[in-house]
Write an enzyme that holds these catalytic residues in place. Structure first.
Site, mmCIF file in Angstrom:
data_model
loop_
_atom_site.group_PDB
_atom_site.id
_atom_site.type_symbol
_atom_site.label_atom_id
_atom_site.label_comp_id
_atom_site.label_asym_id
_atom_site.label_seq_id
_atom_site.Cartn_x
_atom_site.Cartn_y
_atom_site.Cartn_z
ATOM 1 N N HIS A 273 26.546 28.953 -73.667
ATOM 2 C CA HIS A 273 25.034 29.291 -74.185
ATOM 3 C C HIS A 273 24.382 30.549 -73.597
ATOM 4 O O HIS A 273 23.412 30.396 -72.819
ATOM 5 C CB HIS A 273 24.243 28.174 -73.870
ATOM 6 C CG HIS A 273 24.740 26.481 -74.282
ATOM 7 N ND1 HIS A 273 24.304 25.382 -74.040
ATOM 8 C CD2 HIS A 273 25.870 26.443 -74.900
ATOM 9 C CE1 HIS A 273 24.877 24.197 -74.949
ATOM 10 N NE2 HIS A 273 25.847 24.892 -75.227
ATOM 11 N N TYR B 9 27.102 14.925 -77.047
ATOM 12 C CA TYR B 9 28.536 15.232 -77.642
ATOM 13 C C TYR B 9 29.280 13.722 -77.661
ATOM 14 O O TYR B 9 30.141 13.400 -78.385
ATOM 15 C CB TYR B 9 29.338 16.211 -76.977
ATOM 16 C CG TYR B 9 28.622 17.712 -77.413
ATOM 17 C CD1 TYR B 9 28.871 18.002 -78.900
ATOM 18 C CD2 TYR B 9 28.157 18.537 -76.547
ATOM 19 C CE1 TYR B 9 28.501 19.354 -79.049
ATOM 20 C CE2 TYR B 9 27.594 19.577 -76.826
ATOM 21 C CZ TYR B 9 27.722 19.993 -78.143
ATOM 22 O OH TYR B 9 27.436 21.333 -78.643
ATOM 23 N N TYR C 223 9.425 25.138 -78.067
ATOM 24 C CA TYR C 223 10.489 24.851 -79.055
ATOM 25 C C TYR C 223 11.136 23.322 -78.785
ATOM 26 O O TYR C 223 11.978 23.014 -79.594
ATOM 27 C CB TYR C 223 11.593 25.675 -79.831
ATOM 28 C CG TYR C 223 10.640 26.763 -80.384
ATOM 29 C CD1 TYR C 223 10.261 26.540 -81.823
ATOM 30 C CD2 TYR C 223 9.939 27.832 -79.669
ATOM 31 C CE1 TYR C 223 9.388 27.511 -82.448
ATOM 32 C CE2 TYR C 223 8.903 28.777 -80.649
ATOM 33 C CZ TYR C 223 8.641 28.403 -81.712
ATOM 34 O OH TYR C 223 8.033 29.376 -82.382
HETATM 35 CA CA LIG Z 1 13.767 22.525 -81.030
#
Ligand SMILES: [Ca+2]
Length: 382
Positions: A163, A277, A266
């Site tokens: 990431h 996962y 966010y």
């Molecule tokens: Ca988000």
């Protein structure tokens, strides 16, 4: 602004769990994706690449292309130059890292600045790394006048290969936005003192805009523009609307399209439409006060990567729409947005390979990076 803003939110969270239950799922997953594949045809444009990650046109039939392993390639007069650009920075290409995005200065014809993002190793080409932003010029096939524009503190470098984010875009005032994913350390996306899990904004010379949202706030990095972002591998300034759009990978499910605005949270990892996962619950919340909802989400995940605005004339009715690449679904989506809202999408390419990047070319064709090539999409001829 933000300490006053964060503390009440933390209090509200504990008080509002019943109310937030009723907020679950306010944004429906993308379901209807009609195919418009019959409207396009495509041809191979650049061949013989090794995992292209980002690319940009420097002129008609001229491009710069990054390869994940750490090479910057030149495509000139329709030919891929055999020798990569010399003297570019060393990358840590382990895991998801590598040489990542490439972008041109908004005044490139005058100043020739080229911008790169990459997974920068503290030493050698392995070990702890973090997303770094540099600019330089390419003269006689070599990188010169290199400048560091953003580099994290060495204590914030981490040993995961996950990431890195790494997309670069510029707004109409010439400010540079770039993304860093959470580096696999999800809680850090909410920590304003750390660079990961954020979208950042800097000036082109690496200085910090005075009106960045966390300038002057204690224990907050002044480059941060938004936070709570898991791994944004799509980031584009929309030239017509003046909106900053991002696509970010969710965990299992919950890939997001976000309208990125100054100082906003966010939500990762406190809210998500995805699960772990291994199938276990990541968070019971899809919505909480003080956290932004995505404009839309892809659940199941399509593995969003690469984002552009279609700005050409070849497909006049597609002007202003977003081009969204997908790795896992090997799909290119044409997404309609208006006034910050998601209106719908269609599929214009399918099953030609994992899509890492997409851009409108100077000729108005749509160019897409596949695992070993770049293809050129034009209107289908009857
Ligand atoms: Ca988000």
């Amino acid at each position: 602004m933000t300490l006053q803003y964060l503390l009440p939110v933390a209090l509200i969270l504990s008080a509002c769990s019943v109310q937030s239950q009723s907020q679950k799922g306010p944004v429906p997953a993308v379901v209807e994706v009609p195919s418009r594949e019959s409207q396009v045809q495509f041809e191979t444009y650049v061949d013989g690449l090794d995992e292209p990650w980002g690319f940009v046109f420097t002129g008609d039939d001229h491009m710069l292309i990054t390869e994940k392993k750490g090479d910057l390639r030149i495509f000139a007069d329709g030919k891929l130059i055999g020798t990569p650009v010399a003297n570019i920075p060393t990358v840590n290409s382990g895991g998801q890292g590598g040489l990542m995005d490439v972008a041109l200065d908004p005044d490139y014809p005058d100043n020739k600045w080229v911008y790169l993002s990459f997974s920068h190793p503290l030493e050698g080409s392995s070990g702890p790394s973090m997303t770094k932003i540099v600019r330089g010029r390419i003269v006689n096939g070599a990188w010169i006048s290199g400048q560091t524009l953003f580099q994290a503190d060495s204590e914030d470098y981490v040993d995961t290969g996950f990431h890195y984010g790494s997309r670069i875009t510029f707004d109409d005032a010439g400010r540079l936005y770039f993304s860093i994913g959470d580096r696999g350390l999800k809680e850090q996306a909410q920590d304003l003192s750390l660079p990961n899990g954020k979208v950042h904004r800097i000036n082109r010379d690496g200085s910090i805009p005075e009106d960045n949202p966390f300038v002057g706030q204690e224990n907050a990095a002044p480059t941060i523009y938004s936070y709570g972002n898991r791994n944004p591998q799509g980031l584009i300034w929309h030239p017509a609307s003046g909106e900053l759009w991002s696509t970010e990978h969710g965990p299992r499910g919950g890939d997001e399209l976000n309208l990125i605005e100054s100082g906003k949270n966010y939500g990762w990892p406190d809210i998500s439409y995805g699960i772990n996962y291994n199938g276990t619950i990541l968070t019971e919340y899809t919505a909480l006060p003080g956290m932004e909802q995505p404009a839309s989400h892809w659940t199941p995940s399509i593995a969003v990567c690469g984002l552009d605005v279609y700005t050409g004339d070849m497909f006049p009715e597609w002007k202003g729409r977003l081009l969204v690449g997908s790795l896992a679904y090997e799909s290119l989506r044409l997404v309609e947005v208006k006034d910050g809202k998601y209106l719908g999408e269609s599929e214009i390419l399918k099953a030609e390979g994992r899509i890492r990047d997409v851009t409108t070319g100077p000729d108005g064709a749509i160019y897409v990076a596949l695992p070993d090539s770049i293809i050129r999409m034009t209107p289908a001829v009857d």
